[in-house]
Motif scaffolding. Structure first.
Motif, PDB file in Angstrom:
ATOM      1  N   ALA A 149      72.811  69.588  31.500  1.00 50.43           N
ATOM      2  CA  ALA A 149      73.319  68.476  30.702  1.00 50.43           C
ATOM      3  C   ALA A 149      72.672  68.464  29.322  1.00 50.43           C
ATOM      4  N   PRO A 150      73.261  67.748  28.381  1.00 50.23           N
ATOM      5  CA  PRO A 150      72.608  67.571  27.082  1.00 50.23           C
ATOM      6  C   PRO A 150      71.188  67.026  27.265  1.00 50.23           C
ATOM      7  N   GLY A 151      70.268  67.589  26.517  1.00 51.47           N
ATOM      8  CA  GLY A 151      68.866  67.201  26.638  1.00 51.47           C
ATOM      9  C   GLY A 151      68.143  67.915  27.765  1.00 51.47           C
ATOM     10  N   GLY A 152      68.858  68.725  28.519  1.00 55.36           N
ATOM     11  CA  GLY A 152      68.267  69.415  29.662  1.00 55.36           C
ATOM     12  C   GLY A 152      67.328  70.532  29.264  1.00 55.36           C
ATOM     13  N   VAL A 153      66.495  70.905  30.225  1.00 55.73           N
ATOM     14  CA  VAL A 153      65.506  71.952  29.990  1.00 55.73           C
ATOM     15  C   VAL A 153      65.283  72.738  31.277  1.00 55.73           C
ATOM     16  N   ILE A 154      65.084  74.017  31.128  1.00 49.56           N
ATOM     17  CA  ILE A 154      64.505  74.837  32.191  1.00 49.56           C
ATOM     18  C   ILE A 154      63.145  75.234  31.654  1.00 49.56           C
TER      19      ILE A 154
ATOM     20  N   LEU B 185      63.394  74.464  37.203  1.00 48.87           N
ATOM     21  CA  LEU B 185      64.806  74.232  36.909  1.00 48.87           C
ATOM     22  C   LEU B 185      65.096  72.796  36.500  1.00 48.87           C
ATOM     23  N   ASP B 186      64.142  71.905  36.701  1.00 51.38           N
ATOM     24  CA  ASP B 186      64.246  70.506  36.321  1.00 51.38           C
ATOM     25  C   ASP B 186      65.552  69.921  36.859  1.00 51.38           C
ATOM     26  N   ALA B 187      66.387  69.342  36.014  1.00 47.69           N
ATOM     27  CA  ALA B 187      67.616  68.675  36.466  1.00 47.69           C
ATOM     28  C   ALA B 187      68.853  69.572  36.370  1.00 47.69           C
ATOM     29  N   THR B 188      68.669  70.849  36.102  1.00 49.97           N
ATOM     30  CA  THR B 188      69.810  71.762  36.048  1.00 49.97           C
ATOM     31  C   THR B 188      70.463  71.813  37.427  1.00 49.97           C
ATOM     32  N   ARG B 189      71.789  71.634  37.450  1.00 50.45           N
ATOM     33  CA  ARG B 189      72.526  71.622  38.713  1.00 50.45           C
ATOM     34  C   ARG B 189      73.163  72.989  38.951  1.00 50.45           C
ATOM     35  N   HIS B 190      73.308  73.342  40.220  1.00 48.87           N
ATOM     36  CA  HIS B 190      73.831  74.650  40.594  1.00 48.87           C
ATOM     37  C   HIS B 190      74.906  74.544  41.666  1.00 48.87           C
ATOM     38  N   ILE B 191      75.827  75.476  41.601  1.00 47.67           N
ATOM     39  CA  ILE B 191      76.726  75.772  42.709  1.00 47.67           C
ATOM     40  C   ILE B 191      76.443  77.229  43.049  1.00 47.67           C
ATOM     41  N   VAL B 192      75.930  77.464  44.235  1.00 47.48           N
ATOM     42  CA  VAL B 192      75.492  78.799  44.637  1.00 47.48           C
ATOM     43  C   VAL B 192      76.550  79.416  45.550  1.00 47.48           C
ATOM     44  N   PHE B 193      77.041  80.582  45.136  1.00 51.34           N
ATOM     45  CA  PHE B 193      78.092  81.291  45.879  1.00 51.34           C
ATOM     46  C   PHE B 193      77.537  82.360  46.816  1.00 51.34           C
ATOM     47  N   ARG B 194      76.523  83.061  46.355  1.00 47.33           N
ATOM     48  CA  ARG B 194      75.855  84.094  47.164  1.00 47.33           C
ATOM     49  C   ARG B 194      74.361  83.933  46.942  1.00 47.33           C
ATOM     50  N   PHE B 195      73.569  84.237  47.993  1.00 49.02           N
ATOM     51  CA  PHE B 195      72.128  84.097  47.838  1.00 49.02           C
ATOM     52  C   PHE B 195      71.424  85.052  48.787  1.00 49.02           C
ATOM     53  N   ILE B 196      70.209  85.419  48.400  1.00 48.75           N
ATOM     54  CA  ILE B 196      69.397  86.332  49.219  1.00 48.75           C
ATOM     55  C   ILE B 196      68.943  85.641  50.498  1.00 48.75           C
ATOM     56  N   ASN B 197      68.738  86.427  51.529  1.00 42.75           N
ATOM     57  CA  ASN B 197      68.250  85.897  52.809  1.00 42.75           C
ATOM     58  C   ASN B 197      66.735  85.686  52.807  1.00 42.75           C
ATOM     59  N   ASP B 198      66.033  86.496  52.003  1.00 39.32           N
ATOM     60  CA  ASP B 198      64.577  86.506  52.025  1.00 39.32           C
ATOM     61  C   ASP B 198      64.082  86.714  50.588  1.00 39.32           C
ATOM     62  N   PRO B 199      63.159  85.899  50.091  1.00 41.72           N
ATOM     63  CA  PRO B 199      62.693  86.056  48.705  1.00 41.72           C
ATOM     64  C   PRO B 199      61.925  87.354  48.459  1.00 41.72           C
TER      65      PRO B 199
ATOM     66  N   GLY C 113      59.639  88.338  32.504  1.00 43.21           N
ATOM     67  CA  GLY C 113      58.759  87.814  31.477  1.00 43.21           C
ATOM     68  C   GLY C 113      58.979  86.317  31.349  1.00 43.21           C
ATOM     69  N   PRO C 114      58.114  85.632  30.626  1.00 42.61           N
ATOM     70  CA  PRO C 114      58.295  84.193  30.446  1.00 42.61           C
ATOM     71  C   PRO C 114      59.654  83.893  29.804  1.00 42.61           C
ATOM     72  N   HIS C 115      60.352  82.903  30.361  1.00 45.81           N
ATOM     73  CA  HIS C 115      61.629  82.495  29.792  1.00 45.81           C
ATOM     74  C   HIS C 115      61.861  81.016  30.044  1.00 45.81           C
ATOM     75  N   TRP C 116      62.693  80.422  29.173  1.00 45.28           N
ATOM     76  CA  TRP C 116      63.015  79.003  29.252  1.00 45.28           C
ATOM     77  C   TRP C 116      64.325  78.759  28.535  1.00 45.28           C
ATOM     78  N   VAL C 117      64.900  77.573  28.750  1.00 49.32           N
ATOM     79  CA  VAL C 117      66.159  77.183  28.104  1.00 49.32           C
ATOM     80  C   VAL C 117      66.071  75.709  27.741  1.00 49.32           C
ATOM     81  N   ARG C 118      66.675  75.354  26.581  1.00 50.10           N
ATOM     82  CA  ARG C 118      66.785  73.955  26.165  1.00 50.10           C
ATOM     83  C   ARG C 118      68.190  73.705  25.646  1.00 50.10           C
ATOM     84  N   ASN C 119      68.770  72.604  26.078  1.00 49.88           N
ATOM     85  CA  ASN C 119      70.068  72.187  25.570  1.00 49.88           C
ATOM     86  C   ASN C 119      69.846  70.986  24.651  1.00 49.88           C
ATOM     87  N   LEU C 120      69.783  71.249  23.367  1.00 54.25           N
ATOM     88  CA  LEU C 120      69.557  70.197  22.382  1.00 54.25           C
ATOM     89  C   LEU C 120      70.865  69.638  21.841  1.00 54.25           C
ATOM     90  N   GLY C 121      71.990  70.115  22.385  1.00 51.03           N
ATOM     91  CA  GLY C 121      73.300  69.684  21.920  1.00 51.03           C
ATOM     92  C   GLY C 121      73.835  68.483  22.677  1.00 51.03           C
TER      93      GLY C 121
END
Length: 189
Positions: free
Chosen positions: A106-111, A46-60, A160-168
């Motif tokens: 943020a701009p320049g961010g990556v997952i 997740l690198d520097a991606t920030r989160h606000i978590v509202f609900r989450f699992i108890n056990d992975p 499956g493999p996935h990723w995100v880039r914010n180049l904006g």
């Protein structure tokens, strides 16, 4: 794996995000920082991606048991209509949302490229609803690059493999959540 999950990307349609997006734009930086510091989903990809978590699992290992985090009570009235509208195409009478969060890149961010490998990620549908984006945000799911417009709900293949880039030049903020049908027999039933 849930046979009803997409193996690529499944568009779910337009969602009214106006009230939620306005509230998200008003979140102070200090709140983003505090919520991100306390988030339960701390993964290197997740690198520097920030989160606000509202609900989450108890056990992975189990998607069926989750809990409300402190922010859920204040945000529930804004989130529930968006969640309901986004999953309407599934026709579930009793949808359950084990994970619900905001993800801000943020701009320049990556997952970084990854696969959601924990067992709790294998059954629920993974849904993204962009609340803020720009044309240079690229998401790679299902073997192809995509740009998801604001106010559209889309199911993505998280197995499956996935990723995100914010180049904006502006933030990318998505409502990301999981849903499963309480009435659908699970893999152990």
């Amino acid at each position: 794996m849930n046979p009803a999950k997409t193996t690529t990307v499944r568009p779910l349609g337009r969602v009214d995000i106006a009230a939620l997006a306005a509230a998200v734009r008003a979140i102070p930086e200090a709140v983003w920082d505090a919520e991100n510091a306390a988030k339960p989903n701390k993964f290197d990809a997740l690198d520097a991606t920030r989160h606000i978590v509202f609900r989450f699992i108890n056990d992975p290992r189990d998607w069926r048991v989750s809990h409300d985090r402190p922010a859920w009570a204040a945000w529930r009235a804004l989130l529930e209509p968006v969640l309901a509208q986004a999953v309407q195409p599934y026709g579930y009478a009793r949808p359950v949302f084990p994970r619900v969060m905001l993800a801000r890149m943020a701009p320049g961010g990556v997952i970084h490229p990854h696969i959601d490998a924990n067992p709790a990620a294998k059954w629920p549908h993974k849904i993204h609803v962009p609340l803020a984006t720009n044309p240079q945000v690229v998401s790679f799911f299902g073997g192809a690059a995509h740009h998801f417009p604001e106010g559209t709900a889309v199911e993505v293949n998280n197995l499956g493999p996935h990723w995100v880039r914010n180049l904006g030049a502006t933030d990318r903020v998505h409502l990301i959540f999981e849903v499963f049908d309480l009435d659908q027999p699970g893999p152990t039933q």
